[in-house]
Design an enzyme around this catalytic site. Structure first.
Site, PDB file in Angstrom:
ATOM      1  N   ASN A   1      23.684 112.976  92.879  1.00 36.22           N
ATOM      2  CA  ASN A   1      24.314 111.662  92.787  1.00 36.22           C
ATOM      3  C   ASN A   1      23.989 110.747  93.964  1.00 36.22           C
ATOM      4  OD1 ASN A   1      25.826 113.020  94.668  1.00 36.22           O
ATOM      5  ND2 ASN A   1      27.816 112.512  93.807  1.00 36.22           N
ATOM      6  N   CYS A   2      23.132 111.182  94.867  1.00 35.99           N
ATOM      7  CA  CYS A   2      22.685 110.356  95.989  1.00 35.99           C
ATOM      8  C   CYS A   2      21.717 109.287  95.463  1.00 35.99           C
ATOM      9  CB  CYS A   2      21.991 111.239  97.024  1.00 35.99           C
ATOM     10  SG  CYS A   2      21.130 110.342  98.329  1.00 35.99           S
TER      11      CYS A   2
END
Length: 120
Positions: free
Chosen positions: A12-13
């Site tokens: 999710n970065c």
């Protein structure tokens, strides 16, 4: 040395998402190593530290670093202390870490740098 490019990070970065999209867009095959699910590969850390140095591997601008106790931050002064920190807290690693098929290791994502390094 791997014959496959491996991208290490957290799914999710935002930077990892951009890097993955760039690799896919360039037609570069890679495997993804999820720090959250698979942890930090301790046996790879010495190679990463040799390639980029602990100062670059540890993201001292990130939220995770800023949330650390000042004493913990101050204790990170060399490869050994950085190794202990990243093994305890993968989120403090600057992402993505990439082990390229040619043996290079890089940290972070800049499309122009990656394109130049790959001759694109």
């Amino acid at each position: 040395m791997s014959t496959t490019t491996i991208l290490y990070g957290i799914p999710n970065c935002d930077t990892v998402k951009k890097a993955r999209a760039w690799l896919t867009g360039q037609g570069i095959a890679y495997s993804f190593h999820d720090f959250k699910k698979q942890g930090v590969p301790a046996d790879h850390l010495p190679r990463w530290l040799q390639a980029v140095g602990w100062e670059k591997l540890v993201n001292r601008q990130g939220t995770t670093w800023r949330k650390l106790d000042a004493a913990v931050q101050a204790a990170v002064q060399d490869d050994a202390s950085a190794t202990r920190l990243v093994l305890d807290n993968a989120s403090v690693i600057k992402r993505p870490v990439v082990e390229w098929a040619d043996g290079r290791t890089t940290v972070g994502f800049k499309a122009e740098d990656w394109a130049a390094a790959l001759g694109r």
